[in-house]
Enzyme design. Structure first.
Site, PDB file in Angstrom:
ATOM      1  N   GLU A   1       0.886  -1.180   0.000  1.00 21.04           N
ATOM      2  CA  GLU A   1       0.000   0.000   0.000  1.00 21.04           C
ATOM      3  C   GLU A   1       0.915   1.219   0.000  1.00 21.04           C
ATOM      4  O   GLU A   1       1.428   1.623   1.047  1.00 21.04           O
ATOM      5  CB  GLU A   1      -0.910  -0.020   1.235  1.00 21.04           C
ATOM      6  CG  GLU A   1      -1.927  -1.146   1.235  1.00 21.04           C
ATOM      7  CD  GLU A   1      -3.076  -0.927   0.252  1.00 21.04           C
ATOM      8  OE1 GLU A   1      -3.309   0.224  -0.156  1.00 21.04           O
ATOM      9  OE2 GLU A   1      -3.735  -1.919  -0.100  1.00 21.04           O
TER      10      GLU A   1
ATOM     11  N   CYS B   1      -2.165   9.352   2.054  1.00 25.03           N
ATOM     12  CA  CYS B   1      -1.699   8.761   0.794  1.00 25.03           C
ATOM     13  C   CYS B   1      -2.601   9.118  -0.376  1.00 25.03           C
ATOM     14  O   CYS B   1      -2.150   9.211  -1.511  1.00 25.03           O
ATOM     15  CB  CYS B   1      -1.591   7.254   0.933  1.00 25.03           C
ATOM     16  SG  CYS B   1      -3.127   6.483   1.464  1.00 25.03           S
TER      17      CYS B   1
HETATM   18  P1  NAD Z   1       8.193   4.701   4.988  1.00 25.05           P
HETATM   19  O1  NAD Z   1       8.265   3.872   3.765  1.00 25.05           O
HETATM   20  O2  NAD Z   1       9.335   5.583   5.301  1.00 25.05           O
HETATM   21  O3  NAD Z   1       7.998   3.777   6.287  1.00 25.05           O
HETATM   22  C1  NAD Z   1       6.971   2.809   6.379  1.00 25.05           C
HETATM   23  C2  NAD Z   1       7.420   1.655   7.258  1.00 25.05           C
HETATM   24  O4  NAD Z   1       8.575   1.067   6.671  1.00 25.05           O
HETATM   25  C3  NAD Z   1       7.812   2.060   8.685  1.00 25.05           C
HETATM   26  O5  NAD Z   1       7.260   1.118   9.576  1.00 25.05           O
HETATM   27  C4  NAD Z   1       9.339   1.983   8.671  1.00 25.05           C
HETATM   28  O6  NAD Z   1       9.877   1.606   9.914  1.00 25.05           O
HETATM   29  C5  NAD Z   1       9.588   0.904   7.643  1.00 25.05           C
HETATM   30  N1  NAD Z   1      10.901   1.059   6.993  1.00 25.05           N
HETATM   31  C6  NAD Z   1      11.610   2.199   6.813  1.00 25.05           C
HETATM   32  N2  NAD Z   1      12.772   1.927   6.166  1.00 25.05           N
HETATM   33  C7  NAD Z   1      12.780   0.592   5.943  1.00 25.05           C
HETATM   34  C8  NAD Z   1      13.702  -0.293   5.317  1.00 25.05           C
HETATM   35  N3  NAD Z   1      14.849   0.149   4.782  1.00 25.05           N
HETATM   36  N4  NAD Z   1      13.387  -1.591   5.249  1.00 25.05           N
HETATM   37  C9  NAD Z   1      12.217  -2.043   5.745  1.00 25.05           C
HETATM   38  N5  NAD Z   1      11.295  -1.254   6.356  1.00 25.05           N
HETATM   39  C10 NAD Z   1      11.588   0.043   6.455  1.00 25.05           C
HETATM   40  O7  NAD Z   1       6.840   5.518   4.874  1.00 25.05           O
HETATM   41  P2  NAD Z   1       6.237   6.584   5.877  1.00 25.05           P
HETATM   42  O8  NAD Z   1       7.038   7.839   5.796  1.00 25.05           O
HETATM   43  O9  NAD Z   1       6.005   5.971   7.208  1.00 25.05           O
HETATM   44  O10 NAD Z   1       4.796   6.824   5.232  1.00 25.05           O
HETATM   45  C11 NAD Z   1       4.567   7.735   4.205  1.00 25.05           C
HETATM   46  C12 NAD Z   1       4.359   7.035   2.890  1.00 25.05           C
HETATM   47  O11 NAD Z   1       3.391   6.010   3.043  1.00 25.05           O
HETATM   48  C13 NAD Z   1       3.801   7.952   1.825  1.00 25.05           C
HETATM   49  O12 NAD Z   1       4.424   7.678   0.602  1.00 25.05           O
HETATM   50  C14 NAD Z   1       2.323   7.581   1.768  1.00 25.05           C
HETATM   51  O13 NAD Z   1       1.716   7.880   0.536  1.00 25.05           O
HETATM   52  C15 NAD Z   1       2.392   6.129   2.040  1.00 25.05           C
HETATM   53  N6  NAD Z   1       1.117   5.643   2.576  1.00 25.05           N
HETATM   54  C16 NAD Z   1       0.357   4.799   1.821  1.00 25.05           C
HETATM   55  C17 NAD Z   1      -0.865   4.388   2.305  1.00 25.05           C
HETATM   56  C18 NAD Z   1      -1.748   3.477   1.501  1.00 25.05           C
HETATM   57  O14 NAD Z   1      -2.712   2.954   2.068  1.00 25.05           O
HETATM   58  N7  NAD Z   1      -1.502   3.268   0.221  1.00 25.05           N
HETATM   59  C19 NAD Z   1      -1.315   4.802   3.548  1.00 25.05           C
HETATM   60  C20 NAD Z   1      -0.498   5.643   4.281  1.00 25.05           C
HETATM   61  C21 NAD Z   1       0.719   6.063   3.797  1.00 25.05           C
END
Ligand code: NAD
Length: 466
Positions: free
Chosen positions: A212, A246
């Site tokens: 997502e 998002c």
């Molecule tokens: P992110 O990708 O930075 O982090 C998401 C998760 O991934 C966190 O739990 C983090 O700890 C983990 N993570 C970070 N680096 C990692 C790595 N190298 N390996 C594995 N896991 C890792 O995203 P964010 O800043 O928390 O959220 C914002 C993004 O999420 C935006 O792009 C937004 O559009 C998207 N989003 C999508 C939805 C959806 O339903 N499609 C909903 C909410 C947010």
């Protein structure tokens, strides 16, 4: 930051691998009972959930209440339908004497990794779908929301043993430890950048994934629509959670002749919502930008746009101390500006203009496929043309984000904005394996299928020629 150790994660995973066989056998009544207890615990902890979310991400309590309500609604929807979803679905069999079924069986042990922007829902909504489908699950909240992470752990521990549902805490390193384990399914919410890391890790174990993700969600406004209402819905979509959603509208395509009227209406709604009678900008109903790093990123998108020739039509006030950004309309925006090249995730709304609908269609199609597409139009031909020309995860016509609240619609992206979907039966299926079950019956060709084959192919070919 609290961080669950690698050895504890491995221990929990091992326990879940054994216990999955028990959970797999549970019927609809047992799963519904678990979900009902979860709903009760959520309702009883509503004040704590609101307080924890405010502590982590500083957003209005009303918005948190709505966020939690989405999870309670999802549990209710599952409760109304789970018996039916768990029934074997009979499909026509080629042999009229046989019976063919599709059976939804649990994937097994699943991993759910959440993002910070809706810290409660992004953990619990996929979790309730996973529970409905009969899985064990390990969930990891975002490291940006440790208070919600700790509360989620406390709530879930009051209902589930860790051999069934467990919460682990930490950031990228903890996620990395999780991703080394042979989960049967990984459900990830977050950025497209990390989504690729998750998918690569899943490939090592051939785990299925739901991604997502995010991206730039366009809005295309046709001529002749009610611009006051359109501005109201866009102002709401951009202001809610300060655009850190998002599926928030990311940029807007307006007909050249409508810019002035739209800006006036947008500015009216922002003033009505956020300014007091003296014109002072209020902060109480606004969500802060999550942290200084993201705040600086948003400021730099704004500065870059202004330096390259964009003009502010309304807004533009930044509060560096409280990390607040006034909802801001920008015009004279070009694709070369950074603001048009990355997901904004803040209440800045750049406007691109068009005179012919082919212009937005060509531009949006040249970008990554968005998570959502918003079209405002009273003309069915315009609506059909834009929907059929531009791919996206979901579409909402004459509104913003509301497709996300329909329990019978799948919620998810396509390619860069995501893979797979959830909500309602779509989430139940996402956490299930659709198993083919054939209850066979003898058929007159069984002996004929056995070797020796000599003469049989020739006979078929001859029959075909006739
Ligand atoms: P992110 O990708 O930075 O982090 C998401 C998760 O991934 C966190 O739990 C983090 O700890 C983990 N993570 C970070 N680096 C990692 C790595 N190298 N390996 C594995 N896991 C890792 O995203 P964010 O800043 O928390 O959220 C914002 C993004 O999420 C935006 O792009 C937004 O559009 C998207 N989003 C999508 C939805 C959806 O339903 N499609 C909903 C909410 C947010």
């Amino acid at each position: 930051m609290v961080q669950t150790t690698a050895s504890r994660i491995q221990e929990i995973f091992k326990k879940q691998q054994s216990f999955q066989w028990t959970v797999r056998q549970t019927n609809a009544a047992t799963r519904k009972d678990k979900l009902a207890r979860l709903a009760k615990a959520i309702s009883e902890n509503m004040q704590e959930i609101i307080a924890a979310t405010i502590q982590d991400v500083q957003k209005p309590s009303y918005e948190v209440f709505n966020e939690v309500g989405q999870v309670l609604g999802a549990i209710q929807h599952i409760g109304n339908h789970l018996e039916q979803w768990l029934q074997p679905q009979e499909v026509p069999a080629a042999n009229p004497l046989a019976k063919a079924f599709m059976v939804y069986e649990p994937k097994g042990v699943v991993c759910i990794i959440g993002a910070w922007n809706f810290p409660f829902t992004l953990l619990f909504h996929p979790l309730v779908d996973a529970i409905a489908a009969g899985n064990c699950a390990i969930i990891k909240p975002s490291e940006y929301t440790p208070t919600i992470g700790a509360l989620a752990e406390r709530i879930l521990r009051s209902i589930f043993n860790e051999e069934e549902i467990a919460v682990v805490q930490g950031g990228a390193a903890t996620a990395g430890t999780l991703l080394e384990l042979p989960f049967n399914h990984i459900f990830f919410t977050g950025s497209s950048r990390v989504g690729k890391i998750v998918m690569r890790a899943a490939a090592n174990h051939l785990a299925s994934v739901t991604l997502e993700l995010g991206g730039k969600t366009p809005v295309i406004v046709d001529r002749g629509v009610d611009l006051t209402r359109t501005a109201l819905r866009l102002a709401w979509g951009k202001m809610m959670n300060s655009g850190q959603t998002c599926i928030a509208p990311d940029y807007l395509y307006l007909h050249t002749d409508d810019v002035e009227a739209f800006a006036e209406a947008f500015s009216f709604w922002i003033t009505a919502s956020y300014r007091d009678e003296n014109g002072q900008l209020l902060s109480e109903d606004r969500t802060q930008i999550i942290n200084r790093i993201h705040y600086d990123r948003v400021r730099s998108l704004y500065t870059d746009a202004i330096e390259k020739g964009a003009t502010v039509l309304s807004g533009g006030e930044f509060d560096d101390i409280n990390l607040l950004v006034e909802p801001t309309l920008l015009i004279n925006v070009t694709p070369e500006m950074k603001i048009m090249q990355e997901e904004i995730f803040a209440p800045l709304l750049p406007i691109m203009t068009y005179t012919n609908v082919q212009e937005p269609i060509i531009y949006v199609r040249s970008q990554e496929k968005p998570l959502a597409l918003y079209i405002f139009s009273e003309d069915e031909k315009f609506v059909q043309e834009t929907i059929s020309s531009i791919p996206s995860g979901g579409v909402c016509v004459n509104d913003i984000m509301m497709h996300n609240t329909e329990p019978n619609l799948p919620f998810g992206g396509v390619n860069h904005s995501g893979i797979g979907s959830y909500h309602g039966i779509h989430g139940f299926k996402e956490f299930s394996h659709t198993r083919a079950v054939l209850k066979a019956a003898a058929n007159p060709y069984e002996e004929f299928m056995m070797p020796p084959y000599k003469g049989k192919l020739e006979m078929f070919l001859q029959n075909n020629d006739q």
